[in-house]
Write a protein that holds these residues in place. Structure first.
Motif, PDB file in Angstrom:
ATOM      1  N   VAL B 386      -2.911   4.292  -0.539  1.00 51.86           N
ATOM      2  CA  VAL B 386      -1.082   3.826  -0.602  1.00 51.86           C
ATOM      3  C   VAL B 386      -0.179   4.360  -1.479  1.00 51.86           C
ATOM      4  N   ASN B 387      -0.417   4.658  -2.409  1.00 48.92           N
ATOM      5  CA  ASN B 387       0.305   5.113  -3.848  1.00 48.92           C
ATOM      6  C   ASN B 387       0.640   6.677  -3.910  1.00 48.92           C
ATOM      7  N   ASN B 393       1.808   1.007   4.833  1.00 46.08           N
ATOM      8  CA  ASN B 393       3.183  -0.024   4.844  1.00 46.08           C
ATOM      9  C   ASN B 393       3.545   0.285   5.944  1.00 46.08           C
ATOM     10  N   GLY B 397       6.371  -3.964   3.866  1.00 49.18           N
ATOM     11  CA  GLY B 397       5.362  -3.607   2.885  1.00 49.18           C
ATOM     12  C   GLY B 397       4.067  -3.952   2.589  1.00 49.18           C
ATOM     13  N   ILE B 398       3.931  -4.677   4.047  1.00 50.03           N
ATOM     14  CA  ILE B 398       1.974  -5.390   3.973  1.00 50.03           C
ATOM     15  C   ILE B 398       1.671  -4.446   4.318  1.00 50.03           C
ATOM     16  N   LEU B 399       0.335  -4.362   4.036  1.00 49.08           N
ATOM     17  CA  LEU B 399      -0.695  -3.058   4.798  1.00 49.08           C
ATOM     18  C   LEU B 399      -1.191  -3.922   5.468  1.00 49.08           C
ATOM     19  N   LYS B 401      -4.509  -3.547   7.183  1.00 53.74           N
ATOM     20  CA  LYS B 401      -5.630  -3.649   6.481  1.00 53.74           C
ATOM     21  C   LYS B 401      -6.772  -2.784   7.277  1.00 53.74           C
TER      22      LYS B 401
END
Lengths: 354, 532
Positions: B386-387, B393, B397-399, B401
């Motif tokens: 994610v980085n 994202n 900005g919610i992942l 999952k």
């Protein structure tokens, strides 16, 4: 998924254990002051949570603790030790009070909104000082944030004894917050106000942030291994600044709630040590918003309860301060003890299986 | 063997030891069976070789002998008398000592201080120590042993070979009769190894030696007997006679690994297309870097990495490799020079910007620089993705999952990472699985263009090693370039398209082609700075 449940249970265990220790300590203190520990404890919980009024008072007291703890959770999770919530609280309180007093001539919601925002930003900017020093000069934020507390507390003392002193009563306090900046109550007979609701809304929001965003994930990773964080593209400087900002901002919110919604002035000791108590609460709550909520409510009830018990029985009122001073120690003990017990259980089970 | 003699430690130090380890079983607190009923013995004046893959239990067995660990079951007999070690100090009293793989020395003090640290001193000496007397004595002793060393030099300034020499001399000086060598050649150049072998043959006459290794070619050089461990059990034992008759290395490898080794000595690249590498992706231009102590460690290095190639950097560790890597990654600032990545000057960019642009790093110290061992396996993978990749994202900005979890599950299957559940913390993974995780994480990142890998397969078993090599070659064909920094020459020779040799912060030689046919003696001369 069973392992996940076990992991969760193991995380809760130290909290339960630590709370029992806290209760035990309360009883010992009651015993030492010559009271019957069992009935005093019953009394304590009655005064803490027993009736609607007492319960609402517990909620009311838990709200600033909840705001501050939810804020502190972010830097703590990333391994940034913001010990300066106390100072940020004072700065935010005086900023929001000053804005409220000087903008009283405006129509109702404007001074209120301005002073809430002003308080939040005041706390946030004050928190950014140690963050900035850490990022640019690598100065340890523990020392700077702790020392800045004293600067804030004494500056506020100066202001409420000097330029902002209440001219009518001449006490060491600001003039009362004008009606245009007071947060309206939800129920006329309870002191809970509309800003209190925000604290509860923040619980799911922070929960989502720490569990479901890349920001939250990065925080966790950085807290666990700051060296490796650098090598997986986590921008440490940005995280230090952001988490400190969030924590200062929420501390500011707590101060605004206290000044504009509850006390309606800034006095000496306005913070009631919330800034320090919250540090322990974050750990006791297992760095989890729900845990923090439960623990802060419990803590608020115990503070109220011990104060009232002390008041009615005539034992020193500093009892509750003593309890919360011991809180970090209790957490440490319970964490270690649970770790030891778990290890020995595991070893025994292995032997038994053989 | 005299079983009737009344045992005294002093006596055993003066005479040679016969050591027997009987039915040693070791179960670690986490339930791992490290050793099961292992028998091992050591006669005076011999080199007993202990072979096995990583994780076979070699280190555990030797740590038990050296008193670092206590066995769950079983006993150690010294000259026929049962002995119990509570600490390495007890083992030292009996005359058993270990030469550690990564050296058990304090870097910041002198050689003689390191020796005195373990020397038993009289009460008077504890109060007032005449260091010079010891130092002269130690120097004389070192010269007698044929390993001269300056006792006043700081250990930090010694190369790996000399550090090892200090450890060996210290043990002998303390009267150690049983030397345990744990992977002794892993930090040495071929030349240094040769010297060590020569020394071992000499010292054999007065002490016994346990030689722990996973390098097969050392076996014929010095060993008298061989015990092979696999999965905590002795799978094969060779007597002196067997060794004299000659042992096939392939046979040893067979017992170590457990199934037929797939022509491991063959070049794995095989007839892979010899791409013409013409697109430079990373250009390091006249780079000068200082270390933490303000010494210039990298003294003007020029290197160019082309798309899809593997550039090996050979060198004895401590010659500027670490600083060079950190400079390329961006966590150490340059004194001079520039780095151009993919056509963009990244000299002033921060480490996270560089990683987002498509640099990737596989560190040698996996636990310190690779993972956070308290959080889950899945989260360790997510945190990197994610980085560096934006795709995970959504707009606020919610992942996602679910998508991440599926990818992780596939990854664990594809790389055969052994775990019950990806939500368990990383610290339960073994070294091999951890390295697979780090490599998987990097190679699954579609943005990666250049991977800098330190000690890619250090400490891994042969199967994992082969698997990782295969993955590296595969991703090379897809256009990812690698810089490999390793102390395993074998690996560099096998994988590299080009090989650079670093010595004292300078590139002393670049082999541009025919890496398979490099003369090893010439290579080690470059590595030692004899030739440049």
């Amino acid at each position: 998924m069973r392992s996940e449940a076990i992991v969760k249970f193991i995380k809760i265990l130290p909290i339960i254990f630590g709370f029992s220790l806290l209760l035990l300590l309360i009883m010992v203190l009651f015993l030492l002051s010559g009271l019957n520990p069992i009935t005093s404890c019953q009394l304590l919980f009655y005064y803490g949570f027993g009736t609607t009024t007492y319960l609402s008072e517990a909620f009311l007291r838990s709200i600033p603790i909840l705001f501050i703890s939810l804020g502190l959770m972010f830097p703590f999770m990333a391994g940034i030790w913001n010990i300066g919530a106390e100072g940020q609280f004072y700065v935010a309180a005086i900023v929001s009070a000053a804005i409220a007093i000087y903008s009283a001539w405006m129509p109702f919601p404007i001074p209120l909104i301005l002073s809430i925002i002003g308080g939040c930003l005041g706390g946030a900017v004050y928190a950014l000082i140690p963050a900035y020093l850490r990022v640019t000069r690598n100065v340890n934020e523990i020392f700077t944030s702790l020392m800045l507390n004293y600067i804030a507390i004494y500056s506020v003392s100066y202001l409420i004894l000097g330029p902002l002193r209440n001219p009518t009563t001449n006490f060491a306090e600001t003039p009362p917050i004008p009606g245009s900046a007071i947060i309206p109550r939800i129920f006329p007979n309870l002191r809970l106000n509309f800003l209190s609701i925000l604290a509860f809304i923040l619980i799911p929001i922070t929960l989502i942030i720490i569990n479901n965003t890349s920001f939250g994930l990065s925080l966790k990773f950085m807290g666990q291994n700051p060296i490796a964080a650098e090598f997986i593209a986590i921008d440490k400087k940005r995280i230090i600044i952001t988490t400190m900002f969030i924590s200062g901002f929420l501390t500011g919110l707590a101060a605004a709630h206290e000044v504009l919604g509850v006390v309606h002035a800034v006095r000496q000791g306005i913070s009631s040590n919330y800034g320090y108590i919250s540090i322990g609460i974050v750990y006791f709550g297992g760095m989890n918003p729900i845990g923090i909520f439960l623990i802060s409510l419990l803590a608020a009830g115990i503070i109220n309860g011990t104060r009232l018990v002390s008041f009615f029985t005539g034992i020193p009122i500093g009892l509750s301060d003593m309890l919360f001073g011991a809180l970090p120690l209790l957490i440490f003990i319970s964490n270690k003890a649970v770790e030891k017990i778990l290890n020995s259980i595991l070893i025994h089970r292995k032997r038994w299986m053989e | 063997m005299n079983t009737n003699s009344i045992f005294s430690p002093d006596m055993s130090v003066s005479s040679l030891l016969f050591i027997e380890m009987r039915d040693i079983t070791k179960i670690y607190p986490n339930g791992v069976y490290a050793l099961v009923d292992v028998n091992f013995d050591l006669k005076p004046c011999e080199v007993h070789c202990l072979l096995g893959e990583n994780g076979a239990g070699k280190s555990t067995l030797m740590k038990i002998l050296a008193g670092v660990l206590k066995p769950t079951k079983g006993e150690i007999l010294i000259n026929g008398v049962p002995a119990e070690f509570d600490s390495p100090l007890d083992a030292q009293k009996y005359g058993i000592g270990m030469v550690h793989q990564l050296f058990n020395l304090i870097d910041d003090v002198s050689v003689i201080d390191n020796v005195l640290l373990l020397t038993p001193l009289s009460k008077r000496e504890k109060l007032w120590l005449i260091k010079d007397k010891f130092a002269l004595d130690f120097r004389k002793f070192a010269e007698e042993m044929g390993l001269p060393i300056d006792p006043f030099i700081k250990v930090r300034f010694l190369p790996a070979g000399l550090k090892q020499r200090v450890e060996i001399l210290r043990l002998l000086y303390l009267g150690t009769k049983v030397l345990i060598f744990d992977e002794p050649t892993s930090m040495l150049t071929p030349l240094e190894s040769k010297e060590l072998f020569k020394f071992i043959r000499n010292v054999k006459s007065q002490s016994s030696i346990v030689w722990v290794t996973h390098r097969l070619n050392e076996v014929n050089e010095i060993c008298d007997r061989i015990t092979i461990l696999r999965g905590g059990k002795v799978v094969k034992y060779y007597t002196e006679e067997d060794i004299r008759n000659g042992v096939e290395l392939a046979e040893l490898a067979y017992y170590m690994v457990g199934d037929a080794v797939v022509s491991y000595s063959d070049k794995i690249k095989g007839d892979a297309l010899q791409n013409t590498f013409d697109k430079p992706i990373l250009k390091i231009d006249n780079v000068v870097v200082k270390d933490d102590y303000n010494n210039i460690k990298v003294k003007g290095i020029n290197l160019t990495l082309y798309k899809g190639e593997i550039l090996g950097i050979a060198g004895v560790s401590g010659n500027g490799q670490k600083e060079l890597v950190e400079a390329i990654l961006g966590c150490r600032s340059l004194e001079k020079g520039s780095i151009i990545f993919n056509g963009i000057d990244i000299t002033l960019k921060s480490i996270s910007e560089r990683l987002k642009m498509g640099l990737a790093y596989i560190p040698a110290d996996r636990l310190e620089r690779g993972v956070a061992d308290g959080i889950s396996i899945a989260e360790n993978i997510y945190a990197y993705w994610v980085n560096t990749i934006n795709r995970f994202n959504n707009s606020i900005g919610i992942l996602n999952k679910k998508c991440l979890y599926d990818k992780v599950i596939n990854l664990i299957k594809e790389y055969n990472i052994k775990t019950i559940d990806p939500s368990l913390p990383v610290r339960i993974l073994s070294g091999g699985n951890l390295q697979k995780l780090l490599i998987a994480r990097v190679l699954q990142n579609p943005c990666v263009k250049v991977v800098i890998a330190e000690e890619l397969t250090a400490g891994l078993d042969i199967k994992t090693m082969q698997f990782i090599h295969r993955k590296i070659i595969e991703s090379c064909k897809q256009g990812i370039s690698f810089i490999l920094i390793s102390s395993e020459l074998d690996e560099l020779l096998k994988l590299s398209d080009r090989l650079a040799v670093i010595y004292d912060g300078k590139i002393t030689k670049i082999y541009n082609n025919n890496v398979d046919n490099i003369d090893l003696m010439e290579l080690s001369e470059y590595m030692m700075g004899i030739k440049y």
